[in-house]
Design a protein around this motif. Structure first.
Motif, short mmCIF file in Angstrom:
data_model
loop_
_atom_site.label_atom_id
_atom_site.label_comp_id
_atom_site.label_asym_id
_atom_site.label_seq_id
_atom_site.Cartn_x
_atom_site.Cartn_y
_atom_site.Cartn_z
N GLU A 73 29.93 7.93 -22.35
CA GLU A 73 30.04 9.32 -21.90
C GLU A 73 28.67 9.95 -21.66
O GLU A 73 28.49 10.69 -20.70
CB GLU A 73 30.84 10.13 -22.92
CG GLU A 73 32.31 9.76 -22.96
CD GLU A 73 33.03 10.31 -24.18
OE1 GLU A 73 34.25 10.08 -24.28
OE2 GLU A 73 32.38 10.97 -25.02
N VAL A 74 27.69 9.65 -22.55
CA VAL A 74 26.38 10.27 -22.38
C VAL A 74 25.48 9.46 -21.46
O VAL A 74 24.37 9.91 -21.13
CB VAL A 74 25.68 10.49 -23.75
CG1 VAL A 74 26.46 11.48 -24.60
CG2 VAL A 74 25.47 9.18 -24.49
N PHE A 75 25.93 8.28 -21.04
CA PHE A 75 25.16 7.53 -20.04
C PHE A 75 25.71 7.77 -18.63
O PHE A 75 24.96 7.91 -17.68
CB PHE A 75 25.19 6.04 -20.36
CG PHE A 75 24.28 5.22 -19.46
CD1 PHE A 75 22.91 5.23 -19.64
CD2 PHE A 75 24.81 4.45 -18.43
CE1 PHE A 75 22.07 4.50 -18.81
CE2 PHE A 75 23.97 3.71 -17.60
CZ PHE A 75 22.60 3.74 -17.78
N LEU A 76 27.03 7.86 -18.50
CA LEU A 76 27.66 8.04 -17.20
C LEU A 76 27.97 9.50 -16.89
O LEU A 76 28.17 9.86 -15.73
CB LEU A 76 28.96 7.24 -17.12
CG LEU A 76 28.83 5.72 -17.25
CD1 LEU A 76 30.21 5.08 -17.22
CD2 LEU A 76 27.94 5.15 -16.16
N GLY A 77 28.03 10.35 -17.91
CA GLY A 77 28.45 11.72 -17.67
C GLY A 77 29.91 11.75 -17.24
O GLY A 77 30.72 10.92 -17.67
N LYS A 78 30.26 12.68 -16.40
CA LYS A 78 31.66 12.79 -15.97
C LYS A 78 32.00 11.81 -14.85
O LYS A 78 33.15 11.70 -14.44
CB LYS A 78 31.97 14.22 -15.52
CG LYS A 78 31.18 14.68 -14.30
CD LYS A 78 31.53 16.11 -13.94
CE LYS A 78 30.78 16.57 -12.70
NZ LYS A 78 31.12 17.97 -12.34
N ASP A 79 30.98 11.10 -14.36
CA ASP A 79 31.19 10.17 -13.25
C ASP A 79 31.49 8.78 -13.77
O ASP A 79 30.61 7.92 -13.84
CB ASP A 79 29.95 10.15 -12.35
CG ASP A 79 30.16 9.33 -11.10
OD1 ASP A 79 31.33 8.99 -10.82
OD2 ASP A 79 29.18 9.02 -10.41
N MET A 80 32.75 8.54 -14.17
CA MET A 80 33.17 7.25 -14.70
C MET A 80 33.68 6.31 -13.61
O MET A 80 33.89 5.13 -13.85
CB MET A 80 34.27 7.45 -15.75
CG MET A 80 33.91 8.38 -16.89
SD MET A 80 32.75 7.68 -18.05
CE MET A 80 33.77 6.50 -18.92
N ASP A 81 33.88 6.85 -12.40
CA ASP A 81 34.42 6.03 -11.31
C ASP A 81 33.45 4.92 -10.94
O ASP A 81 32.23 5.11 -10.96
CB ASP A 81 34.70 6.89 -10.08
CG ASP A 81 35.78 7.93 -10.33
OD1 ASP A 81 36.59 7.70 -11.25
OD2 ASP A 81 35.81 8.95 -9.63
N GLY A 82 34.00 3.77 -10.59
CA GLY A 82 33.18 2.66 -10.14
C GLY A 82 32.97 1.60 -11.19
O GLY A 82 32.38 0.54 -10.91
N PHE A 83 33.46 1.88 -12.41
CA PHE A 83 33.30 0.90 -13.49
C PHE A 83 34.64 0.51 -14.10
O PHE A 83 34.70 0.04 -15.23
CB PHE A 83 32.35 1.44 -14.57
CG PHE A 83 30.96 1.70 -14.06
CD1 PHE A 83 30.08 0.66 -13.85
CD2 PHE A 83 30.55 2.99 -13.76
CE1 PHE A 83 28.80 0.89 -13.36
CE2 PHE A 83 29.27 3.24 -13.27
CZ PHE A 83 28.39 2.18 -13.07
N GLU A 84 35.71 0.69 -13.34
CA GLU A 84 37.02 0.29 -13.82
C GLU A 84 37.10 -1.23 -13.87
O GLU A 84 36.28 -1.93 -13.27
CB GLU A 84 38.13 0.84 -12.91
CG GLU A 84 38.20 2.35 -12.83
CD GLU A 84 37.24 2.93 -11.80
OE1 GLU A 84 36.48 2.15 -11.19
OE2 GLU A 84 37.25 4.17 -11.63
N GLU A 85 38.10 -1.73 -14.58
CA GLU A 85 38.24 -3.17 -14.74
C GLU A 85 38.42 -3.89 -13.41
O GLU A 85 37.98 -5.03 -13.23
CB GLU A 85 39.44 -3.49 -15.65
CG GLU A 85 39.24 -3.06 -17.09
CD GLU A 85 38.04 -3.74 -17.74
OE1 GLU A 85 37.74 -4.89 -17.36
OE2 GLU A 85 37.41 -3.13 -18.62
N ASP A 86 39.06 -3.23 -12.45
CA ASP A 86 39.33 -3.87 -11.16
C ASP A 86 38.30 -3.49 -10.10
O ASP A 86 38.49 -3.77 -8.91
CB ASP A 86 40.73 -3.53 -10.67
CG ASP A 86 40.95 -2.02 -10.53
OD1 ASP A 86 40.06 -1.26 -10.93
OD2 ASP A 86 42.01 -1.63 -10.02
#
Length: 355
Positions: A73-86
């Motif tokens: 959370e503190v490395f990506l911030g609110k931008d979690m997209d792009g690191f999903e399993e698929d």
């Protein structure tokens, strides 16, 4: 109590965690909270009536569990997209290297503790702003007359309706001062919520919350007074001898339940190991074996820059294979699961392609 606004894992392990939690379930258990940020983010269709257990960028959950997604959370911030399993690996690697470049302010291809500290504070600020925006939506959902203040009774109606009660019947009973028939668990939740409502209500207390006060009710990390209240609740739940502070045995006490297999035992071992490390290295500031409410409050405060520096050093130490106290592109890619929740393979061969 003023509202504060900030200026500022692989699929297989996840399945084992989830299975372990199910095996350890008990009415009085305190199982580790292994729900992922992506799971929590996927269920936002309805307005948040209850204060969320999980607070982005805060080290402990509201129930005292460690926030397993904190570093992501503190490395990506609110931008979690792009690191999903698929997600497509090459695209994920490229995005991770873009983040690396943003953290690396002096462009020396190394991330220092100071650079990581600055980044942590920036990403925490993003989560704060996101919480503020969401709280506005939720506030209007429970403010039916739109007068800019929500009464306890208005909130209680919304809460009970969310539990399956008939809205008209609830409103009538409250208006007539009649007793509401609810089960014991719901009554306990209501009492706890009312205590929190009182705490969020700035003097003079009138049980009416403004939009800022409602933000403190849902997100106590935005308010020093509510942060203190959250710490008191956590200590109350974990404190076994009633001295209003936590010893290491109290903090690492295992969930109640019988371990039925090796997977369950692994969950127990992980629970103890993670909490012991957190207690000794980060929470117990003076290393006297006791965590006071003040120490826990400092640890929980996402605005604490000293804690952000300690977290930055810890995050670097996880991946710092050459022991130079900095992070380099190869190290971040190799330990991508720690930083992003996704394991990106071929890090050595691909670092020069992506960076």
């Amino acid at each position: 109590m003023a509202s504060r606004q900030a200026p500022l894992c692989g699929l297989a392990p996840h399945c084992l965690w989830l299975l372990g939690v199910i095996l350890l379930m008990d009415v009085s258990a305190r199982p580790a909270n292994h729900s992922s940020a992506r799971e929590r983010a996927g269920n936002k269709e309805e307005p948040e009536i209850l204060p969320p257990d999980h607070l982005n960028g805060v080290k402990l959950e509201m129930d005292g569990h460690l926030n397993k997604d904190f570093h992501q959370e503190v490395f990506l911030g609110k931008d979690m997209d792009g690191f999903e399993e698929d997600a497509e690996p090459r695209r994920s690697r490229r995005k991770l290297m873009v983040i690396f470049s943003k953290v690396d302010v002096n462009t020396d291809r190394r991330i220092s503790a100071k650079e990581m500290q600055r980044w942590i504070m920036e990403k925490t600020a993003e989560h704060f702003q996101e919480a503020i925006a969401e709280s506005k939506v939720h506030f209007h959902a429970v403010d039916p007359d739109g007068d800019g203040r929500v009464s306890w009774d208005e909130y209680k109606v919304k809460f009970l309706v969310s539990k399956g009660h008939n809205e008209q019947e609830v409103v009538e009973k409250i208006r007539n001062g009649e007793e509401l028939k609810v089960d014991e668990e719901t009554q306990e939740v209501l009492e706890n919520l009312k205590d929190r409502w009182y705490q969020a209500d700035n003097p003079p207390s009138d049980l009416l919350l403004t939009e800022d006060e409602f933000l403190s009710f849902l997100h106590p990390e935005h308010s020093r007074g509510m942060l203190k209240f959250m710490v008191k609740e956590i200590v109350r739940d974990l404190d076994q001898d009633g001295d209003k502070q936590l010893s290491l045995p109290e903090f690492i006490s295992l969930p109640v339940g019988t371990v039925e297999n090796q997977q369950g035992q692994d969950i127990d071992d992980s629970w103890v190991r993670d909490r012991k490390k957190e207690f000794e290295e980060l929470i117990d500031a003076n290393h006297d074996g006791i965590v006071t409410m003040a120490e826990l409050e400092d640890y929980m405060d996402p605005m604490n820059e000293y804690n952000a520096l300690n977290e930055a050093k810890q995050m670097i130490a996880i991946a710092d294979e050459n022991q130079n106290h900095h992070l380099e592109p190869e190290e971040v890619l190799k330990y991508s699961e720690f930083f992003t929740g996704s394991k990106l393979m071929d890090y050595a061969r691909n670092v020069h392609e992506e960076f």
